[in-house]
Design an enzyme around this catalytic site. Structure first.
Site, mmCIF file in Angstrom:
data_model
loop_
_atom_site.group_PDB
_atom_site.id
_atom_site.type_symbol
_atom_site.label_atom_id
_atom_site.label_comp_id
_atom_site.label_asym_id
_atom_site.label_seq_id
_atom_site.Cartn_x
_atom_site.Cartn_y
_atom_site.Cartn_z
ATOM 1 N N ILE A 7 26.347 -14.988 -9.197
ATOM 2 C CA ILE A 7 27.795 -15.118 -9.057
ATOM 3 C C ILE A 7 28.147 -14.189 -7.913
ATOM 4 C CG2 ILE A 7 30.042 -14.858 -10.142
ATOM 5 C CD1 ILE A 7 28.738 -15.511 -12.809
ATOM 6 N N TYR A 13 30.041 -10.023 -18.669
ATOM 7 C CA TYR A 13 29.992 -9.391 -17.343
ATOM 8 C C TYR A 13 29.711 -7.910 -17.526
ATOM 9 C CZ TYR A 13 31.543 -8.303 -12.522
ATOM 10 O OH TYR A 13 31.630 -7.875 -11.214
ATOM 11 N N LYS A 37 26.443 -12.021 -16.513
ATOM 12 C CA LYS A 37 26.473 -11.682 -15.096
ATOM 13 C C LYS A 37 26.057 -10.227 -15.015
ATOM 14 C CE LYS A 37 29.430 -11.113 -11.028
ATOM 15 N NZ LYS A 37 30.806 -11.140 -10.477
#
Length: 301
Positions: free
Chosen positions: A214, A141, A169
């Site tokens: 996401i 992330y 992400k």
């Protein structure tokens, strides 16, 4: 394991007026997401206010979400994915949380860049090297706006060479960096997923070769955002653009005064369990509330 693609919800944690977790509301939200056709769920992400949750509360949320998803998949012959938030700025804790995600039966663990510490590039690499050894697929992330540190493409290339690194992400907000990741990382690792962490960049990222989102806004509109993503993945960009531009006002409104404050307010307006926030988060200011309410109307949500 099949490459992670589609529309996944970074779930909020609904709370009661006294600040306690609304577990029944969370259960309702999981069921709502599944019934609306979402491709995956992310409990215990940033949108879930995890910095203010106790580990006991986190365990209870996982013990609600995981069986519901597994039962839904079995009953409906589906493959809704479970990505479990497992980040920390303490590498030892991150390893422990990733192990928990594995032990609970998650499909992936989402691990954020260590925040506040601002480690060097070598420190970031070693952090992900440590969590990769647990043995569950890891989604990196990258969100400099919250962590204070961007994961450069050069560093991500090194991380992607580690075992069990399944994707990223990408919430850098930099579409050029995202395309560079596709150019340099995905070309070497075709199964590496590049997921948007910004709702408004979902369409251009998939058009450039990305795999989905996401999402924050899917807490309110899972079916509509999933339609947008699937249209993009199927190459139906005329249809996808219609949804994209319809939702532009809400993409902006959902972050006008912080996340998850704004999306929780929008959910409360629409009667979806969200409730209160825990300090230091507070309700959006009155001007932001009006912007959110107007966006809901304009977008026909």
């Amino acid at each position: 394991m099949r490459k992670l693609q589609g529309s996944l919800t970074a779930m909020i944690t609904p709370m009661l007026a006294d600040g306690s977790v609304d577990y029944e509301g969370f259960r309702k939200n999981v069921i709502f997401q599944l019934e609306q056709g979402i491709d995956g769920l992310l409990p215990l992400g940033t949108s879930g206010e995890t910095p203010t949750l106790t580990e006991d509360e986190e365990e209870k949320l996982l013990d609600i979400a995981i069986p519901l998803v597994r039962e839904f998949n079995k009953k409906n012959n589906k493959d809704v994915k479970l990505v479990i938030g497992a980040g920390s700025n303490n590498t030892a804790d991150a390893v422990r949380y990733v192990q928990r995600a594995k032990d609970k039966g998650g499909d992936y663990a989402l691990v954020v860049t260590p925040y506040y510490n601002k480690p060097s590039d070598e420190g970031i690499f070693r952090h992900f090297e440590a969590v990769s050894k647990v043995g569950i697929p890891i989604i990196v992330y990258n969100i400099q706006g919250r962590t204070g540190k961007n994961i450069s493409t050069a560093v991500l290339e090194r991380i992607a060479d580690l075992p069990n690194i399944a994707g990223v992400k990408e919430a850098s907000g930099n579409i050029n960096q995202m395309m560079e990741v596709i150019e340099k990382v995905v070309s070497k690792h075709p199964d590496f997923s590049v997921m948007s962490g910004d709702d408004g960049l979902t369409l251009p990222l998939i058009a450039a070769g990305g795999d989905g989102v996401i999402s924050v806004v899917t807490n309110l509109i899972p079916s509509l955002m999933t339609e947008l993503v699937h249209d993009c993945l199927d190459g139906k960009f005329d249809e996808a653009r219609k949804i994209h531009y319809r939702l532009q006002p809400f993409f902006r409104a959902a972050f006008v005064d912080g996340n998850p404050s704004c999306i929780k307010y929008a959910m409360n307006v629409k009667g979806i369990p969200a409730g209160a926030l825990r300090l230091p988060l507070v309700e959006p200011h009155d001007g932001a509330k009006k912007i959110i309410e107007e966006a809901i109307k304009v977008c026909g949500l």
